[in-house]
Design an enzyme around this catalytic site. Structure first.
Site, PDB file in Angstrom:
ATOM      1  N   SER A 159     -73.042 -71.377  76.777  1.00 13.66           N
ATOM      2  CA  SER A 159     -72.617 -70.417  77.792  1.00 13.66           C
ATOM      3  C   SER A 159     -72.656 -68.988  77.234  1.00 13.66           C
ATOM      4  CB  SER A 159     -71.222 -70.800  78.296  1.00 13.66           C
ATOM      5  OG  SER A 159     -70.894 -70.074  79.452  1.00 13.66           O
ATOM      6  N   ASP A 257     -75.070 -76.702  87.469  1.00 14.14           N
ATOM      7  CA  ASP A 257     -74.492 -75.520  86.831  1.00 14.14           C
ATOM      8  C   ASP A 257     -75.114 -74.271  87.427  1.00 14.14           C
ATOM      9  OD1 ASP A 257     -73.155 -73.812  85.072  1.00 14.14           O
ATOM     10  OD2 ASP A 257     -74.608 -74.085  83.471  1.00 14.14           O
ATOM     11  N   HIS A 287     -71.416 -77.686  83.437  1.00 16.50           N
ATOM     12  CA  HIS A 287     -71.474 -76.579  82.488  1.00 16.50           C
ATOM     13  C   HIS A 287     -70.863 -76.912  81.128  1.00 16.50           C
ATOM     14  CE1 HIS A 287     -71.880 -72.318  81.518  1.00 16.50           C
ATOM     15  NE2 HIS A 287     -70.664 -72.348  81.017  1.00 16.50           N
TER      16      HIS A 287
END
Length: 316
Positions: A159, A257, A287
């Site tokens: 991320s 996601d 995610h």
């Protein structure tokens, strides 16, 4: 609007989690509440064993920065993967990503040096970026102190951490080092914006969901990039960057996601520039899949696959 046909592909293991987050009131949570929720997503689970764990600090741009070395079993020196945790630049630390780093260490056969970089809103951009690149340079100069091989240095993260891995690889290229052998970007954010292109906005909305939605992402960006012009810095738009000369890369988006589409586009952008690239879309995954492998068994094969591929690149 979210595409219901895509959301139907969610692995059944994650359905209760989606339902739980869908029931959360729409009032935006405070930063402390957001951090508490994020910790909740990293549940306690049996710890994977590694050879050794060492905590350390190094002199960062604004004071000491904590790192944690996960060292494999066996005899070194080992390749070193510098790891940047996720959390939207405002959450996460060495504890929230302990399971992820253990798995990456075990399956890659590399030392994983996790970086506890500064977070917003207390430390706005570029604090986390500066700490991350300083950690990469420090690891390259001091690898022998913790059993590492400085000639085999990689970057990884999920991320926001995937964003930081890409950022550090590009910055190392522009600044003449350190040399990066391989890159692993898990569910990376590749365009901060604003403005976002219509394609990026449409891709995020198509996979908008209760676990990580577009509104939440906008809040993270605003909390860290407190001057809106900072988020528009061309240096942070990786789809518009000259990525030629970057190391062999693995891009590992999750299918369910909001960042899926730009991860796929990032892989295409790297390939078009001649960078050896592996695109590993984790089908049916969400995610946080790489961090919850000990709690959601369906996630583990995808994380193991990416970690083993990274290890292969690091030892090539």
């Amino acid at each position: 609007m979210p595409d219901p046909n895509i959301l139907k592909r969610l692995h059944p293991e994650f359905e209760p989690l989606f339902a739980q987050f869908a029931a959360v009131p729409e009032t935006p949570p405070t930063i402390p509440e957001t951090r508490a929720m994020y910790r909740m997503l990293q549940p306690t689970a049996p710890q994977l064993k590694v050879g050794e764990i060492r905590d350390a600090t190094f002199p960062g741009p604004a004071g000491p920065v904590k790192v944690r070395h996960y060292i494999p079993e066996g005899k070194g020196p080992f390749p070193v993967i510098v790891h940047f945790h996720g959390g939207g630049f405002i959450m996460g630390d060495l504890e929230t990503h302990d399971a992820q780093c253990r798995l990456l260490c075990r399956e890659s056969g590399c030392i994983v040096t996790a970086v506890d970089y500064r977070l917003g809103p207390e430390h706005p951009y570029p604090a986390g970026h500066e700490d991350s690149f300083a950690a990469l340079r420090w690891a390259g100069s001091n690898a022998t102190l913790f059993g590492g091989d400085a000639s085999r240095l990689g970057v990884a993260g999920d991320s926001a951490g995937g964003h930081l891995a890409l950022y550090c690889a590009l910055r190392a290229k522009r600044s003449g080092g350190p040399s990066i052998k391989a890159l692993l970007a898990i569910v990376p954010g590749v365009v901060m914006g604003p403005p976002l292109t219509d394609d990026i906005k449409a891709g995020r909305e198509t996979r908008n969901n209760s676990l990580l939605g577009t509104e939440g992402m906008d809040n993270f960006v605003a909390a860290y990039f407190q001057d809106p012009s900072d988020a528009s810095d061309p240096a942070l738009n990786f789809l518009g960057a000259d990525v030629s000369g970057l190391p062999p890369s693995i891009i590992a988006p999750a299918e369910i996601d909001v960042l899926h589409d730009e991860g796929v586009e990032m892989a295409k952008h790297l390939e078009a520039a001649g960078v050896p690239t592996q695109l590993m879309v984790a089908e049916g995954m969400v995610h946080i899949y790489f961090s919850v492998t000990e709690v959601f068994p369906s996630a583990k094969p995808w994380a193991v696959k990416a970690a083993q591929a990274m290890g292969k690149l690091m030892r090539a």
